[in-house]
Design an enzyme around this catalytic site. Structure first.
Site, PDB file in Angstrom:
ATOM      1  NE  ARG A 105      34.676  -4.249 -54.992  1.00  0.00           N
ATOM      2  CZ  ARG A 105      33.805  -3.244 -55.059  1.00  0.00           C
ATOM      3  NH1 ARG A 105      32.521  -3.492 -55.197  1.00  0.00           N
ATOM      4  NH2 ARG A 105      34.212  -1.995 -54.992  1.00  0.00           N
TER       5      ARG A 105
ATOM      6  NE  ARG B   9      25.393   0.511 -53.975  1.00  0.00           N
ATOM      7  CZ  ARG B   9      26.536   0.116 -54.520  1.00  0.00           C
ATOM      8  NH1 ARG B   9      26.562  -0.862 -55.370  1.00  0.00           N
ATOM      9  NH2 ARG B   9      27.655   0.692 -54.181  1.00  0.00           N
TER      10      ARG B   9
ATOM     11  CE  LYS C  27      28.694   4.191 -55.689  1.00  0.00           C
ATOM     12  NZ  LYS C  27      30.069   3.708 -55.807  1.00  0.00           N
ATOM     13  CG  ASN C  28      33.160   5.748 -56.007  1.00  0.00           C
ATOM     14  OD1 ASN C  28      32.155   5.264 -55.466  1.00  0.00           O
ATOM     15  ND2 ASN C  28      33.693   5.229 -57.102  1.00  0.00           N
TER      16      ASN C  28
ATOM     17  CG  ASP D 290      34.310   2.704 -61.115  1.00  0.00           C
ATOM     18  OD1 ASP D 290      34.398   1.480 -60.917  1.00  0.00           O
ATOM     19  OD2 ASP D 290      34.559   3.552 -60.251  1.00  0.00           O
TER      20      ASP D 290
ATOM     21  CB  CYS E 189      29.203  -3.603 -57.332  1.00  0.00           C
ATOM     22  SG  CYS E 189      28.071  -2.263 -57.693  1.00  0.00           S
TER      23      CYS E 189
END
Ligand code: EPU
Length: 428
Positions: A121, A396, A22-23, A304, A116
């Site tokens: 952030r 997601r 995903k990232n 994570d 999220c």
């Protein structure tokens, strides 16, 4: 809207195949903007973040074909359309549109990113990098305006080691004039993946994966084919699940070196792990020992996986401490685990877990993506039924979660929320 229903206590076994990262995906897709001919990315995960980014590329005039996990983007007709709101707010990684559009068009208007809620952030290091390259960056009514007459290579020292800032600066710098040096860069595997794509597109990048990245800007980038790396966080989630509720799970399509810190901790707990070239077999410990973990930048223990790991630690003998040095407030899953009978308290940046505890099924809410993963793991090992709402967060980032888990012998399904539950969600 749906919720996840989990009947806990069934031992899981079999093989699970890991999807694309995903990232990486959320950076590779915006990176295609920088080319002047079609780019194909193979092996993308089926997650909502990928669908949202596809929509965003189409909004700026890209032609995007996405089938069987492969996406081909023809960026030749793209224009620098402002993307102030809407889809941009749905994911944090929409900030990569800033670097990519700045690199290609020398201007961009992008809404402040969502994603999220893990505490503050900021994106100050991204902005510091863009400014060093010669862009003016202003925040006007919730959108970031980036403009540059031309981008010029620069030496940029990141005050905070940031994955997002490292990639975003790379995206802008590959089409800047001259040499850029990113110092104190992040070293995550996703950064190497993005650098590999950009290099295949014709960019000149050295040092990705170390803390100094050197980029020589080029005028043009062309299309290419690229295969994404496997998702180390998804793989780590299934490893933790295998330790918590497994009877022997084979994790397929994984790069074991990406998970060394997790594997070391699992072994310390007594969990059995056998790592091959691109597979890992995990089976539970006879008696799991408590351990302490501290999240760190790569190759340290990933933030994570901190939340899923907390669920595992509820079953370990003794007191464990989980400290998150990256996101000190990433503990919204703890109250939910407590509802399931876990003995955990939060002190500052740390969670202290007393085990072993037999978790009980309960109605819980996923506040963010990895909190969702933590609750699914807890639900699978708990006694009775667990209902998890906040499924949009899980969707997601976890490709075909229900199918993959049922394939391992879990009893898990999606159900529509009742009218009453919908009302409660609205008022919450
Ligand atoms: N930070 C700043 N200023 C910045 C950027 C970051 O102070 O300009 C701070 C952050 O607040 C945080 C730390 O630096 O304390 C690290 O943040 P980083 O920028 O590395 O995080 P990110 O790039 O926004 C990515 C992943 C996250 C993952 C973090 C840390 C993506 C899209 N997201 O976020 O993944 O937690 O790196 O590894 O790549 C997830 O997958 O669930 C997730 C949240």
């Amino acid at each position: 809207m749906e919720k996840l229903m989990i009947a806990g206590g069934y031992p899981l076994k079999g093989t699970v195949r890991i999807s694309g990262a995903k990232n990486s995906a959320v950076a590779l897709i915006p990176a295609t903007i920088l080319a002047d001919s079609p780019v194909t990315i193979e092996g993308l995960p089926d997650i909502s973040d990928v669908q949202i980014l596809k929509g965003l590329l189409e909004e700026i005039g890209g032609s995007v074909d996405f089938a069987d996990n492969d996406m081909t983007v023809d960026p030749s007709s793209m224009i620098s359309m402002p993307l102030p709101n809407g889809k941009v707010k749905k994911l944090r990684a929409s900030y990569y549109l800033m670097g990519a559009m700045l690199g290609r068009f020398k201007k961009a208007v992008i809404g402040l990113p969502g994603g999220c809620h893990l505490g503050p952030r900021p994106i100050d290091q991204h902005i510091k990098g863009f400014e060093a390259l010669g862009a003016s960056v202003t925040n006007e009514q919730g959108a970031i305006y980036l403009r540059a007459d031309e981008l010029k290579g620069a030496r940029i020292y990141l005050d905070v080691v940031s994955v997002g800032a490292t990639i975003n600066i790379m995206l802008a710098a590959v089409r800047a004039k001259g040499k850029t040096i990113i110092e104190n860069a992040a070293k995550e595997p996703e950064i190497i993946d993005v650098a590999t794509l950009l290099t295949n597109m014709g960019a000149k990048i050295k040092g990705a994966g170390t803390d100094v990245i050197r980029i020589e800007g080029v005028d043009q980038l062309h299309g290419c084919r690229h295969t994404i790396i496997p998702d180390r966080i998804e793989a780590g989630t299934y490893l933790i699940l295998g330790a918590a509720a497994g009877e022997g799970i084979l994790i397929d399509n994984v790069i074991p070196q990406h998970l060394e810190s997790l594997i070391a901790k699992l072994r310390e707990m007594g969990v059995n792990i056998e790592a091959g070239d691109d597979q890992i077999f995990v089976s539970p410990a006879e008696k799991m020992k408590a351990v302490d973990i501290k999240t760190l930048v790569y190759p340290g223990f990933p933030t994570d996986l901190q939340q899923p790991f907390t669920s595992l630690l509820t079953g370990a003998e003794g007191t464990s401490m989980v400290t998150d040095t990256i996101y000190g407030a990433r503990f919204k899953h703890i109250d939910e685990l407590r509802r399931m009978n876990a003995g955990i308290k939060v002190e500052g940046r740390s969670a202290i877990i007393n085990g072993p505890i037999r978790l009980q099924g309960a109605k819980v809410k996923a506040s963010d993506l990895r909190a969702g993963a933590a609750l699914v793991i807890a639900g699978l090992k708990a006694e009775g039924i667990t209902e998890v709402t906040g499924l949009e967060h899980i969707d997601r980032g976890y490709s075909h979660l229900v199918e993959k888990l049922n394939g391992l012998g879990a009893t898990i399904w999606r159900e529509n929320l009742t009218k009453e539950e919908m009302e409660q969600m609205k008022n919450a």
